[in-house]
Design a protein around this motif. Structure first.
Motif, PDB file in Angstrom:
ATOM      1  N   TYR A 262      11.050 -29.075  22.828  1.00 43.42           N
ATOM      2  CA  TYR A 262      11.910 -30.189  22.381  1.00 43.42           C
ATOM      3  C   TYR A 262      12.541 -31.066  23.609  1.00 43.42           C
ATOM      4  O   TYR A 262      13.573 -30.958  24.112  1.00 43.42           O
ATOM      5  CB  TYR A 262      13.033 -29.843  21.491  1.00 43.42           C
ATOM      6  CG  TYR A 262      13.619 -31.033  20.840  1.00 43.42           C
ATOM      7  CD1 TYR A 262      13.178 -31.692  19.440  1.00 43.42           C
ATOM      8  CD2 TYR A 262      14.892 -31.831  21.035  1.00 43.42           C
ATOM      9  CE1 TYR A 262      13.572 -32.813  18.941  1.00 43.42           C
ATOM     10  CE2 TYR A 262      15.478 -32.815  20.573  1.00 43.42           C
ATOM     11  CZ  TYR A 262      14.607 -33.356  19.287  1.00 43.42           C
ATOM     12  OH  TYR A 262      15.326 -34.478  18.753  1.00 43.42           O
TER      13      TYR A 262
ATOM     14  N   ASN B 235       7.833 -33.359  17.784  1.00 42.57           N
ATOM     15  CA  ASN B 235       8.975 -32.910  17.212  1.00 42.57           C
ATOM     16  C   ASN B 235       9.400 -33.792  16.087  1.00 42.57           C
ATOM     17  O   ASN B 235      10.323 -34.751  16.511  1.00 42.57           O
ATOM     18  CB  ASN B 235       9.833 -32.429  18.176  1.00 42.57           C
ATOM     19  CG  ASN B 235       9.465 -31.303  19.302  1.00 42.57           C
ATOM     20  OD1 ASN B 235       9.451 -31.708  20.387  1.00 42.57           O
ATOM     21  ND2 ASN B 235       9.297 -30.009  18.939  1.00 42.57           N
ATOM     22  N   TRP B 236       8.957 -33.937  15.017  1.00 38.62           N
ATOM     23  CA  TRP B 236       9.488 -35.111  14.182  1.00 38.62           C
ATOM     24  C   TRP B 236      10.871 -34.975  13.925  1.00 38.62           C
ATOM     25  O   TRP B 236      11.464 -33.656  13.437  1.00 38.62           O
ATOM     26  CB  TRP B 236       8.731 -34.807  12.811  1.00 38.62           C
ATOM     27  CG  TRP B 236       7.116 -35.065  12.963  1.00 38.62           C
ATOM     28  CD1 TRP B 236       6.203 -34.176  13.033  1.00 38.62           C
ATOM     29  CD2 TRP B 236       6.693 -36.453  13.246  1.00 38.62           C
ATOM     30  NE1 TRP B 236       4.830 -34.845  13.216  1.00 38.62           N
ATOM     31  CE2 TRP B 236       5.158 -36.230  13.531  1.00 38.62           C
ATOM     32  CE3 TRP B 236       7.007 -37.733  13.614  1.00 38.62           C
ATOM     33  CZ2 TRP B 236       4.198 -37.281  13.843  1.00 38.62           C
ATOM     34  CZ3 TRP B 236       6.099 -38.854  13.743  1.00 38.62           C
ATOM     35  CH2 TRP B 236       4.671 -38.421  13.862  1.00 38.62           C
TER      36      TRP B 236
ATOM     37  N   TYR C 290       7.126 -41.722  18.922  1.00 44.03           N
ATOM     38  CA  TYR C 290       5.912 -40.940  19.183  1.00 44.03           C
ATOM     39  C   TYR C 290       4.587 -41.880  19.207  1.00 44.03           C
ATOM     40  O   TYR C 290       4.466 -42.824  18.528  1.00 44.03           O
ATOM     41  CB  TYR C 290       5.552 -40.303  17.682  1.00 44.03           C
ATOM     42  CG  TYR C 290       7.018 -39.388  17.362  1.00 44.03           C
ATOM     43  CD1 TYR C 290       7.085 -38.022  17.666  1.00 44.03           C
ATOM     44  CD2 TYR C 290       7.930 -40.077  16.448  1.00 44.03           C
ATOM     45  CE1 TYR C 290       8.390 -37.477  17.276  1.00 44.03           C
ATOM     46  CE2 TYR C 290       9.304 -39.627  16.197  1.00 44.03           C
ATOM     47  CZ  TYR C 290       9.257 -37.965  16.945  1.00 44.03           C
ATOM     48  OH  TYR C 290      10.480 -37.299  16.284  1.00 44.03           O
TER      49      TYR C 290
ATOM     50  N   ASP D 298       5.844 -26.618  21.455  1.00 45.18           N
ATOM     51  CA  ASP D 298       6.714 -27.178  20.446  1.00 45.18           C
ATOM     52  C   ASP D 298       7.985 -27.566  21.181  1.00 45.18           C
ATOM     53  O   ASP D 298       9.056 -27.721  20.560  1.00 45.18           O
ATOM     54  CB  ASP D 298       7.135 -26.382  19.334  1.00 45.18           C
ATOM     55  CG  ASP D 298       5.813 -26.117  18.495  1.00 45.18           C
ATOM     56  OD1 ASP D 298       5.286 -27.083  17.932  1.00 45.18           O
ATOM     57  OD2 ASP D 298       5.435 -24.957  18.257  1.00 45.18           O
TER      58      ASP D 298
ATOM     59  N   ASN E 278       2.911 -30.437  20.549  1.00 43.61           N
ATOM     60  CA  ASN E 278       3.185 -31.038  19.081  1.00 43.61           C
ATOM     61  C   ASN E 278       4.343 -32.197  18.824  1.00 43.61           C
ATOM     62  O   ASN E 278       5.493 -31.706  19.677  1.00 43.61           O
ATOM     63  CB  ASN E 278       3.238 -29.649  18.208  1.00 43.61           C
ATOM     64  CG  ASN E 278       2.175 -28.859  18.157  1.00 43.61           C
ATOM     65  OD1 ASN E 278       1.133 -29.303  18.251  1.00 43.61           O
ATOM     66  ND2 ASN E 278       2.607 -27.639  18.458  1.00 43.61           N
TER      67      ASN E 278
ATOM     68  N   ASN F 175      13.651 -42.065  18.536  1.00 39.81           N
ATOM     69  CA  ASN F 175      12.603 -41.118  18.835  1.00 39.81           C
ATOM     70  C   ASN F 175      11.299 -41.910  18.869  1.00 39.81           C
ATOM     71  O   ASN F 175      11.214 -42.780  17.709  1.00 39.81           O
ATOM     72  CB  ASN F 175      12.361 -40.118  17.909  1.00 39.81           C
ATOM     73  CG  ASN F 175      13.616 -38.799  18.512  1.00 39.81           C
ATOM     74  OD1 ASN F 175      14.214 -39.060  19.293  1.00 39.81           O
ATOM     75  ND2 ASN F 175      12.765 -37.406  18.210  1.00 39.81           N
TER      76      ASN F 175
END
Length: 229
Positions: free
Chosen positions: A139, A148-149, A211, A137, A146, A209
């Protein structure tokens, strides 16, 4: 994947043998031309590429990301979004091809790539080092782990019946430093009109951001790109 790699962009390193890097000249298969923008027909700008490491689902593959810096359109400032509840969505067949209007994500076998010497560099070359971390996780810019929404979870489930998985993320506001002779990026001015930027860097999808999700079937490697701010 159980292993996560922090992506360390070496701002002052000029090592040319690094398989993952920002800017410079892309490494692509010999028969693969540098893609063009479907909106203005200009050659797309090469932003970065990642070589997926040993034991990754996409081991032996690389991913190169291109986007247009020569035009701007209000409806295509970020990648096209799907409609409906996005978490666990099944992406319809063909979407991952047609949504790439002013950008392209190329996936190919790393061993088949050669440097495109005829490409006119725009973004300053910087190696990307993959640093293993057990913190899934963490950041940071990363490969695996995973996501980081910033907002809601928008992870897709399938593409045309093919399961998808989280590839990587780039955090907001990364500035892709450009060379002194690079053309300015075309952005919207305060009046909403296209105008050349005065900055010495490019942004990828407004610096949001980003993804990246990929298909688990590496024989038909497709990428879904999500933007959040």
């Amino acid at each position: 994947m159980d292993v996560c790699y922090a992506l360390d962009i070496e701002e002052n390193d000029t090592e040319s043998s690094c398989p993952s890097f920002v800017g410079g000249k892309p490494n692509l298969p010999l028969e693969q031309a540098v893609p063009e923008c479907q909106l203005c027909s200009s050659q797309l700008t090469f932003f970065f590429q990642i070589s997926f490491p040993y034991n990754h689902k996409w081991e032996d593959l690389s991913m190169a990301v291109f986007a247009c810096t020569s035009c701007v359109h209000k409806e295509y400032l970020i990648p096209e979004m799907l409609e409906g509840v996005l978490e666990g969505i099944n992406i319809p067949k063909g979407f991952l091809t047609v949504y790439q209007r002013n950008f392209r994500i190329l996936v190919f076998r790393t061993g088949e790539a050669v440097t495109k010497d005829t490409y006119q560099e725009k973004i300053k070359y910087k190696p990307i080092k993959l640093r293993v971390t057990n913190d899934l996780d963490i950041y940071t810019d990363k490969l695996g782990g995973n996501p980081n929404w910033l907002l809601d979870n928008e992870a897709p489930a399938m593409y045309d019946g093919n399961p998808m998985f989280f590839l990587m993320q780039i955090l907001e506001d990364y500035k892709f430093e450009i060379l002194s002779d690079a053309s300015p990026q075309i952005k919207l001015d305060l009046n909403g009109e296209p105008a050349p930027s005065q900055e010495n860097y490019y942004e990828l999808f407004l610096g949001n951001n980003l993804y990246f999700f990929g298909t688990e079937d590496k024989t038909n490697s497709m990428v879904y790109l999500i933007s959040q701010i």
